[in-house]
Each structure stands twice: as structure tokens, then as C-alpha cells.
Design an enzyme around this catalytic site. Structure first.
Site, PDB file in Angstrom:
ATOM      1  N   ASP A   5      -0.097  -7.764   1.367  1.00 23.92           N
ATOM      2  CA  ASP A   5       0.758  -6.595   1.128  1.00 23.92           C
ATOM      3  C   ASP A   5       1.835  -6.253   1.540  1.00 23.92           C
ATOM      4  OD1 ASP A   5       0.225  -3.479   1.533  1.00 23.92           O
ATOM      5  OD2 ASP A   5      -0.409  -3.504   3.812  1.00 23.92           O
TER       6      ASP A   5
ATOM      7  N   HIS B  37       1.073  -1.284  -0.204  1.00 26.99           N
ATOM      8  CA  HIS B  37       0.004   0.339   0.075  1.00 26.99           C
ATOM      9  C   HIS B  37       0.716   1.031   0.102  1.00 26.99           C
ATOM     10  CE1 HIS B  37       0.811  -0.132   4.352  1.00 26.99           C
ATOM     11  NE2 HIS B  37       0.076   1.033   4.260  1.00 26.99           N
TER      12      HIS B  37
ATOM     13  N   ILE C 140     -13.529 -24.067   3.544  1.00 24.30           N
ATOM     14  CA  ILE C 140     -13.949 -24.767   5.029  1.00 24.30           C
ATOM     15  C   ILE C 140     -14.616 -23.636   5.944  1.00 24.30           C
ATOM     16  CG2 ILE C 140     -11.585 -25.892   4.674  1.00 24.30           C
ATOM     17  CD1 ILE C 140     -10.490 -23.242   5.962  1.00 24.30           C
TER      18      ILE C 140
ATOM     19  N   ASN D  22       5.211   4.792   9.025  1.00 21.00           N
ATOM     20  CA  ASN D  22       6.062   3.439   9.028  1.00 21.00           C
ATOM     21  C   ASN D  22       5.667   2.741   8.449  1.00 21.00           C
ATOM     22  OD1 ASN D  22       6.198   4.540  12.636  1.00 21.00           O
ATOM     23  ND2 ASN D  22       7.869   4.254  12.304  1.00 21.00           N
ATOM     24  N   SER D  23       4.913   2.801   8.159  1.00 20.48           N
ATOM     25  CA  SER D  23       4.254   1.457   7.134  1.00 20.48           C
ATOM     26  C   SER D  23       5.775   1.219   6.588  1.00 20.48           C
ATOM     27  CB  SER D  23       3.000   1.522   6.345  1.00 20.48           C
ATOM     28  OG  SER D  23       1.938   2.366   6.599  1.00 20.48           O
TER      29      SER D  23
END
Length: 505
Positions: A150, A120, A284, A224-225
Site C-alpha cells: 500500500d 489507496h 509454506i 491521516n493515511s
């Protein structure tokens, strides 16, 4: 007399010795405490800061929105050349958008120039630029991305700058309460260090199919990503990805992708430019205590097979609806959500053993894992995850629910016993009140407003009548897996959940 005096002297001596030892022990450093609460992270930070980078992108203005169209001039007009020359000059003078700082990343391979960040961070961007700790900036190319976890891998020219790489650690060895170090670029301020502890492990925040996050109270903010989470040995144990915050700033609840999950994805992106995940081909659901008891299983563990996809690896291996998968490739399946991740980490084409529970006993079946991405391209996952289409399907548009008659196909697909009568829910839109109340496909509505229902039209009519009279909710009696419960569902105004086209900004 001498004996009595000697005894008293020995007693005094032992007493003094004991007090001396007690005082000495009291002042001895407690090594376990020192390890849990380090004096600081200065040396570790100095060592690790060069491995962390700032990531920014820039792009050109959209010329269609900035420049006027050429006026409609007659052929041979003397003004035609004038306007063309004017617009060409304006186009050449178009400035670039100032670099927009988006996030963080870190070097994983100094020799080849590979850098890891979040998907992102660089999604829909162009002209990716990497700024290092010494303020040197290099252009980067995108190697590949994976939106399911991500993650993204970038590459810079390693001959243009000396790189320092970080090394991956073993995130499986992390314990709750252990110290960790987070380095990133919050709010575009530049490299910043924060410390905290591992607050929890294996967190599911509903962001994707393989959620297994490390939770921390270390300060993680916007920017910080994509940055690394280090253990106290200086190894990367996580990749900072998300925060929980009502304000947009850190409130001490941050999440990181475990390094052991990330390594496999990163290696595949570097090798193939994309991921190549394993695919089993099963739909499932969770094994509840009631389901476990009804199938003779002592504990509610594993993943219950609702249906194997037609022609998929599981069906070819002999897996049937109603089987409970207890182990996959030697790894125990404690919870349903663990199975997709374990399967995804298995190489396509590899033959592994699965242990299932059927007819009150364990069975071992060999299965050859297929490739998830190929199955997606061929539409096999859609066939696997969607219920059979029914001609009688009716939608409660305002409430975001799709309903259908209980056909034999749907009974088989959702494992609904023959004795249960009512109307089956085949779809629930996310973000609706029905979703918030826990309604899901496969639930059977037995009553609506204390009236028995057997067709979708009956349910729709009841909702319509109550809406006209101004009622705000309807009481549903719902059966799920043999459990019956009441659900008070809000009656929504007309077109409450009608989809709109996204607005361009």
C-alpha cells in the site's frame, strides 16, 4: 566520659548528613523519567510540519452520464448544426469536480521532488495535487505504486517551490512504549499533530502478504493515511496506513508501515517505476508444536515447505516438501509469516544460503532468488499456490467450500498420510462461516453429522438432507495434520454466497 560524648556527637552528625543527602537526592531530576514523558513536542512539530503534505485529486465529470446524446436527425437537417454547436458548448463548460482531499504524504527527496503516500490514497485518481504547509499547491505525477504494501511515490517539480524533506529512521530499533509523533491531514482539516506510544510491533492485520505493522495509540483518523510517524529524534519510522475502528474514527488503535520495509519498496519504485521482489518458489505453512515434535525439532520455529513450485528457485536448489526453512540469507525465521517478507526484500538474481531442517539435522543449501513479478506474469505463483485440479471436485455453493476425493496428488500436495480417509477441502471462500470457523484447504472431513464420508457427494447429500429438515448446523469431524477436532458448521440458505456484480456509484 569525653569519649562517650564524642561518639554521640559523631552519631548525630552522621544522622543529619544522611537526612540531608536523602532530601537532596529526592529533589534531583530523574532523567529516565523525563525522557519517557517529554514536556511537549512544540519544537519538534515546528521542525517537521513543513515535510508533511496534503494530497487531493480532481477529475472531469463523465460526459456520457452528463450530456444527452445527439438526436437521430436525417442527413442535411437544418437542426443538425444547431445541436452539435449546443453540445460542444456544454462540453467545454463542464466544470471540474471540486478537489477531494484524500490523505497525507511527506517529502523524502527535496532535490528531486519525491513524495511518499499510500497507494489507496491516490488509487483510481487523476490530477493529483500536493498542498504544502504554507498552502502552496503543486501538480504531481505518479511515479509508481505497490498494492502489496500500500505504498505510492509521487513527484513534483522542485524548482517551483522550496521543499523540506523528512529522513527515514530505523524502525527495527523501536521499542514498545516509546513516544512517537503522527502528523497528517485528518478529515481534511489540514496539518494536525498527535502523539502517542508504540503499542505493539509486528502486527498482522491480514491486509497483505507482508504485514508487519507498528501499532500505536496516537490519534489517527480518515485523512491521516500516507502521513509519517516520527520518533522523538524527528526521523520517519512508519507510514500511517490503517486504523481499527467500529465507528470510522480513532479509538486508539492505528497501524503504520515500518520504515525499514517501506524504504526498499520506495527505492525500487523510484529506480524502476515498480517493485522487483525476490521469489523463492515454495508453498509454506506454519510449524505447529506437533509438527515440530514429529520432525525432531525442539521448538516450533521456521516455515514448513508444503511443496516447492515446479522449476522454481527452491526446487532447483534441492528443497523438498517436508523441509523446514530455519534461516534465509543469515536471518532466522522465527515464524512462517516472516519468510515471504525476508525473501521479498532480497534482490532478484542474488545467490544466498538457506538453512533447512531435514532428517533430524540442519542442512545448508545455496539458492538463486528469482523475481516475484516475473513469476506472477508467467503464472508460476498460481501453479504454486493452487492444489492440483481434480475431476471429482464438488462445491458446497451455499457454504463456500470446494471438496474433492483424496487422490494421490492431493495427498502429496497437502501432506496427508495414507492412513487418513475422508474428503479433502480444496478451497474455502473468504467471509464464509467455514472461513470463520478456521477451515482451510488441506483439511480432511472424516465425518459429517456423525456419518463417515469418503466422497464429496456424500457430504453434499448430508448437507442437503439437513437443509430440507430445517437443521441450522452440521457437526463435522475434521483432521488437520494429524489433529482431529469437531467443527459445528452453519447450514446456509440457498445462494447465500452467490457473487454479484459490483454496483457503480
Amino acid at each position: 566520659m569525653m569519649k562517650k560524648s564524642s561518639y554521640k556527637n559523631r552519631k548525630k552528625y552522621m544522622k543529619r548528613l544522611f537526612i540531608g543527602l536523602f532530601i537532596l537526592i529526592g529533589f534531583m531530576p530523574f532523567t529516565a523519567s523525563a525522557k519517557l514523558a517529554p514536556e511537549g513536542f512544540a519544537d519538534l512539530s515546528e521542525k517537521l510540519l513543513p515535510t508533511v503534505v496534503n494530497i487531493s485529486i480532481s477529475q472531469k465529470f463523465d460526459q456520457k452520464n452528463v450530456l444527452p446524446d445527439l438526436p437521430d436527425l436525417p442527413d442535411g437537417s437544418p437542426f443538425e448544426d444547431f445541436f452539435e454547436e449546443f453540445l460542444d458548448k456544454r462540453q467545454q463548460a463542464l466544470p471540474s469536480v471540486p478537489p477531494s482531499t484524500l490523505g497525507s504524504g511527506f517529502v523524502i527527496d527535496a532535490k528531486n521532488g519525491y513524495i511518499v503516500t499510500n497507494n489507496h490514497v491516490i488509487a483510481d485518481g487523476e490530477n493529483i495535487r500536493i498542498t504544502f504547509a504554507d498552502d502552496v499547491t503543486l501538480d504531481a505525477e505518479l511515479v509508481g505504486t505497490d498494492d502489496k504494501t500500500d505504498l505510492a511515490v509521487l513527484k513534483v517539480d522542485p524548482t517551483k517551490h522550496k521543499l523540506t524533506q523528512a529522513n527515514f529512521g530505523n524502525s527495527d530499533k523501536l521499542r514498545i512504549g516509546e513516544w512517537i509523533l503522527v502528523i497528517g491531514n485528518p478529515f481534511g482539516l489540514g496539518a494536525s499533530v498527535s502523539a502517542g506510544v508504540v503499542s505493539a510491533r509486528a502486527r498482522d492485520i491480514n491486509s497483505g502478504p507482508y504485514d508487519d505493522y507498528i501499532q500505536t495509540d496516537a490519534s489517527i483518523n480518515k485523512g491521516n493515511s500516507g502521513g509519517p510517524m516520527f520518533d522523538t529524534d524527528g526521523n520517519v519510522v512508519g507510514i500511517n496506513t490503517a486504523i481499527f475502528s467500529p465507528t470510522g474514527g480513532s479509538v486508539g488503535i492505528g497501524f503504520a508501515i515500518p520504515s525499514n520495509m517501506a524504504k526498499n519498496v520506495i527505492d525500487q519504485i523510484i529506480q524502476y517505476g515498480r517493485t522487483k521482489r525476490g521469489w523463492l518458489g515454495v508453498r509454506i505453512q506454519e510449524v505447529t508444536p506437533e509438527i515440530a515434535e514429529s520432525l525432531g525439532l525442539e521448538t516450533a520455529i521456521g516455515a514448513l515447505v508444503a511443496s516447492p513450485s515446479e522449476g522454481g528457485p527452491a526446487e532447483k536448489a534441492g528443497v523438498q516438501a517436508g523441509d523446514i526453512i530455519l534461516e534465509f540469507n543469515g536471518k532466522e525465521i522465527d515464524e512462517m509469516r516472516h519468510l515471504p517478507r525476508i525473501v521479498a526484500e532480497t534482490a532478484a538474481g542474488e545467490t544466498v544460503n538457506i538453512v533447512i531442517w531435514r532428517d533430524d539435522k540442519k542442512m545448508t543449501l545455496p539458492v538463486t532468488v528469482a523475481e516475484l513479478e516475473k513469476a506472477e506474469d508467467e503464472g508460476l505463483l498460481d501453479a504454486q499456490s493452487e492444489a492440483p485440479m481434480q475431476k471429482g471436485e464438488v462445491k458446497l455453493e451455499n457454504e463456500g467450500i470446494a471438496l474433492s476425493n483424496l487422490s494421490s496428488d492431493l495427498r502429496s500436495f497437502y501432506n496427508i498420510p495414507a492412513e487418513i480417509e475422508g474428503v479433502v477441502i480444496t478451497n474455502v471462500n473468504r467471509g464464509t462461516n467455514a472461513s470463520e470457523k478456521g477451515l482451510s484447504p488441506g483439511d480432511v472431513i472424516i465425518e459429517a453429522n456423525q456419518q463417515k464420508v469418503n466422497t464429496p457427494d456424500q457430504v453434499v447429500e448430508i448437507f442437503g438432507d439437513l437443509r430440507v429438515t430445517g437443521k441450522r448446523s452440521v457437526l463435522l469431524l475434521v483432521n488437520r495434520g494429524g489433529d482431529v477436532r469437531f467443527v459445528a458448521l452453519r447450514i446456509e440458505p440457498e445462494n447465500k454466497y452467490k457473487k454479484e456484480q459490483p454496483k457503480m456509484k
